[in-house]
Design a protein around this motif. Structure first.
Motif, PDB file in Angstrom:
ATOM      1  N   GLY A  73       9.659   6.942  10.331  1.00  0.00           N
ATOM      2  CA  GLY A  73      10.520   7.810   9.871  1.00  0.00           C
ATOM      3  C   GLY A  73       9.596   9.253   9.471  1.00  0.00           C
ATOM      4  O   GLY A  73       8.498   8.764   8.683  1.00  0.00           O
ATOM      5  N   PHE A  74      10.264  10.174   9.471  1.00  0.00           N
ATOM      6  CA  PHE A  74       9.385  11.474   8.904  1.00  0.00           C
ATOM      7  C   PHE A  74       9.605  11.506   7.480  1.00  0.00           C
ATOM      8  O   PHE A  74      10.554  11.210   6.946  1.00  0.00           O
ATOM      9  N   ASN A  75       8.454  12.192   6.741  1.00  0.00           N
ATOM     10  CA  ASN A  75       8.441  12.284   5.474  1.00  0.00           C
ATOM     11  C   ASN A  75       8.297  13.591   5.121  1.00  0.00           C
ATOM     12  O   ASN A  75       6.934  14.344   5.097  1.00  0.00           O
ATOM     13  N   ASP A  76       9.155  14.367   4.579  1.00  0.00           N
ATOM     14  CA  ASP A  76       8.866  15.538   4.074  1.00  0.00           C
ATOM     15  C   ASP A  76       8.419  15.716   2.674  1.00  0.00           C
ATOM     16  O   ASP A  76       9.243  15.509   1.805  1.00  0.00           O
ATOM     17  N   ALA A  77       7.143  16.522   2.754  1.00  0.00           N
ATOM     18  CA  ALA A  77       6.342  16.224   1.642  1.00  0.00           C
ATOM     19  C   ALA A  77       6.805  17.401   0.533  1.00  0.00           C
ATOM     20  O   ALA A  77       6.351  17.590  -0.465  1.00  0.00           O
ATOM     21  N   GLY A 489       0.180  10.823   5.954  1.00  0.00           N
ATOM     22  CA  GLY A 489      -0.165  11.805   5.161  1.00  0.00           C
ATOM     23  C   GLY A 489       0.739  12.021   4.084  1.00  0.00           C
ATOM     24  O   GLY A 489       0.297  12.034   2.447  1.00  0.00           O
ATOM     25  N   SER A 490       2.191  12.206   4.375  1.00  0.00           N
ATOM     26  CA  SER A 490       3.012  12.480   3.180  1.00  0.00           C
ATOM     27  C   SER A 490       3.381  11.356   2.447  1.00  0.00           C
ATOM     28  O   SER A 490       3.499  11.267   1.186  1.00  0.00           O
ATOM     29  N   ALA A 491       3.017  10.117   2.919  1.00  0.00           N
ATOM     30  CA  ALA A 491       3.141   8.710   2.149  1.00  0.00           C
ATOM     31  C   ALA A 491       2.015   8.926   1.252  1.00  0.00           C
ATOM     32  O   ALA A 491       2.423   8.585   0.001  1.00  0.00           O
ATOM     33  N   PHE A 492       1.109   9.049   1.767  1.00  0.00           N
ATOM     34  CA  PHE A 492      -0.112   9.027   0.901  1.00  0.00           C
ATOM     35  C   PHE A 492      -0.130  10.195  -0.410  1.00  0.00           C
ATOM     36  O   PHE A 492      -0.227   9.728  -1.640  1.00  0.00           O
ATOM     37  N   ALA A 493       0.571  11.092  -0.247  1.00  0.00           N
ATOM     38  CA  ALA A 493       0.615  12.089  -1.245  1.00  0.00           C
ATOM     39  C   ALA A 493       1.495  11.870  -2.224  1.00  0.00           C
ATOM     40  O   ALA A 493       1.889  12.422  -3.176  1.00  0.00           O
ATOM     41  N   LYS A 500       4.881   2.923   3.404  1.00  0.00           N
ATOM     42  CA  LYS A 500       5.589   3.287   4.524  1.00  0.00           C
ATOM     43  C   LYS A 500       4.624   4.426   5.016  1.00  0.00           C
ATOM     44  O   LYS A 500       3.504   4.568   4.661  1.00  0.00           O
ATOM     45  N   GLY A 501       5.223   5.220   6.141  1.00  0.00           N
ATOM     46  CA  GLY A 501       4.250   5.888   6.816  1.00  0.00           C
ATOM     47  C   GLY A 501       3.572   5.584   8.099  1.00  0.00           C
ATOM     48  O   GLY A 501       3.030   6.186   9.104  1.00  0.00           O
ATOM     49  N   SER A 502       3.695   4.081   8.535  1.00  0.00           N
ATOM     50  CA  SER A 502       3.326   3.681   9.808  1.00  0.00           C
ATOM     51  C   SER A 502       4.148   2.484   9.946  1.00  0.00           C
ATOM     52  O   SER A 502       4.766   1.784   8.843  1.00  0.00           O
TER      53      SER A 502
END
Ligand SMILES: [Zn+2]
Length: 548
Positions: A73-77, A489-493, A500-502
């Motif tokens: 799923g997309f993560n909008d940072a 990248g957004s999950a890391f932020a 999540k993120g992968s």
């Protein structure tokens, strides 16, 4: 296959299986797969369709993806989620082709607005009309009666009030102009309804604060909209605490289908610190623990703070935000917020503003040591070349909005000049320096649709069609890099890269199925791709691909 042994019967059955898919995992351990199994809200296995079939039980929901692409799923940072949701229900005047259409849309909106509420939003643009004249209240008074309206121009620098709004605000022909603003008046000195810049406050102060009911409606609308676009997580910049309360109430009812990291304004960092909240504190659905600050303004309004003047306005280098007056006060607050364990997310657009925030981050790191704070610069739009190395050395994350590059890229070079434009929206340079990119939109400033962002990141083709091969093509990135920035990248932020993120066993089952495989398409067609199915925590929240 990851995570299971050969004995298929010794393990629990999956609650959901997606099979016959092209899965792009964003996980280097296993970049591609055909199928995955989920138990409740977590991914338990990723592998071939045959391998995953071993997880199937009598109650397992099966999704046959029919060869379609599955992504995390997309993560909008970077979003303003509740205002975005509120805007979905506001009148859209932006493409009204003439004053009659403008009035007609306002009339329709006024007729469905509950008593006591205002008609707001609008984003009108009179330059699109046959005769580009500012609208007046005379155009809308006959169709709005006692419903107050205050609709803004698309740039936010002026807005139109009707008679009802002016009456509630106590504005008359005798009201004096305010510094930094203009009340547009007719020949006899009476206000026409147009209020510019600081004068807008005369009307704004009469608008009642968002009611709880309206806020809940906006939050629900935002969640629904995000789900329809495959956005399963968002990082809400500058929420009011009432927004957090709205999310909390939705979560309690099991209705919060978007995962939220709420990042309130840095000037009130003590509100979180005093109750012991540290970075990414909370549940999988709602977390706090970061603060958002502003270093400067924007390029569009020439308030981005630059080392050198704007190319098209030689006396102007932009403006620092109120929070930076003085800079030492900002430094002191951020220092304390870092000591309290809060993550720092600072808006900086101009090269000099970015540089000053890096100075502050550097001081904090000197004082407190590096402890994986994940300092983030929001936008990081116009970089001084010398600062990339520092950005990387301080482990700063670049939270960026690729769509802005293709939108503002139409005119940004005029404002910056060619040499300075070179390191604008410099995704490739950031990656070259080992900086983590987190992608998002700044919705409602730009559309929430992540496919537009991926398209922008790989093409850099400005919306006016003038740069089909890319504006500053050196800074294009690959589709894999863009997808990673929008997920892992957004999950890391938000300190959630282990959650999540992968598409990895053990992580939350937040997934999307796309209408087309974006990796097979010509880059310019990526923007037409749709999210067909969105899954959050193992539940289908959008689309109907459930086969049984
Ligand atoms: Zn923003």
């Amino acid at each position: 296959m990851t995570g299971i042994n050969a004995s298929a019967h010794s393990k629990p059955f999956a609650t959901l299986i997606i099979t016959n898919a092209v899965i792009y995992t964003v996980d280097n351990e296993r970049p591609k797969a055909e199928a995955l199994a989920v138990i409740r809200d977590r991914i338990v296995a990723v592998g071939s369709s045959t391998e995953i079939d071993l997880w199937r039980g009598p109650e397992t929901k099966m999704i046959d993806a029919r060869g379609k692409l599955v992504l995390p799923g997309f993560n909008d940072a970077h979003v303003h989620f509740v205002s975005g949701g509120a805007q979905l229900d506001q009148v859209n005047l932006n493409d009204a082709a003439n004053p009659q259409e403008f009035a007609k849309r306002i009339a329709a909106q006024a007729s469905k607005t509950p008593k006591g509420e205002w008609v707001l939003g609008g984003r009108w643009d009179e330059t699109k009309w046959p005769k580009p004249q500012l609208p007046t209240k005379g155009l809308v008074d006959p169709v709005t009666s006692d419903t107050p309206i205050f609709v803004e121009r698309y740039d936010g620098h002026q807005a139109l009030a009707n008679a009802a709004a002016m009456k509630l605000a106590g504005v008359t022909g005798k009201t004096a102009d305010v510094p930094g603003g203009v009340i547009v008046r007719d020949g006899s000195g009476n206000p026409t309804g147009i209020f510019k810049d600081a004068a807008q406050e005369l009307i704004n102060k009469a608008i009642p604060p968002m009611s709880h009911e309206r806020r809940m409606r906006a939050a629900r609308r935002a969640v629904e909209h995000a789900g329809s676009l495959g956005v399963t997580s968002v990082q809400h910049m500058n929420p009011e605490f009432a927004d957090v309360a709205a999310y909390s109430e939705l979560a309690e009812k099991g209705k919060l289908a978007t995962r939220i990291y709420a990042v309130p304004i840095e000037t009130s960092w003590q509100d979180q610190a005093k109750i012991g909240i540290r970075h990414s504190w909370g549940s999988t659905y709602l977390r706090l623990g970061a603060v958002k600050g502003y270093a400067d303004g924007s390029l569009g309004s020439r308030t981005a703070y630059m080392f050198e003047p704007f190319a098209d306005e030689p006396a102007n280098r932009g403006l620092l935000s109120d929070e930076m007056h003085p800079e030492s006060a900002m430094r002191a607050r951020l220092m304390q917020a870092d000591a309290a364990g809060l993550q720092l997310r600072i808006h900086a657009i101009g090269d000099r503003a970015i540089s000053m925030i890096l100075d502050i981050f550097s001081d904090i790191e000197t004082e407190h040591g590096y402890h994986d704070q994940r300092f983030t610069i929001e936008h990081a739009q116009h970089m001084a070349e010398k600062d990339f190395a520092r950005f990387s050395k301080l482990h700063v994350i670049a939270s960026m909005q690729p769509y802005h590059a293709v939108d503002d890229g139409r005119w940004a070079e005029k404002r910056l000049g060619h040499r300075r434009a070179r390191f604008s929206y410099a995704w490739h340079s950031f990656l070259d320096h080992g900086v983590t990119l987190a992608f998002g939109t700044d919705w409602p400033v730009a559309p929430l649709n992540p496919l537009l962002g991926l398209y922008a990141a790989v093409t850099r083709a400005t919306l006016d069609g003038k740069n089909p091969d890319g504006w500053i093509p050196e800074e294009k990135i690959t589709l894999s890099e863009a997808v990673e920035a929008y997920t892992l990248g957004s999950a890391f932020a938000e300190f959630q890269e282990h959650e999540k993120g992968s598409i990895t066993p053990g992580k939350l089952a937040d997934l999307v199925i796309l209408s087309d495989n974006i990796f097979d398409l010509k880059p310019e067609t990526i923007r037409n791709v749709k999210v067909e199915t969105t899954i959050v925590g193992g539940k289908v929240i959008h689309g109907e691909t459930l086969n049984r």
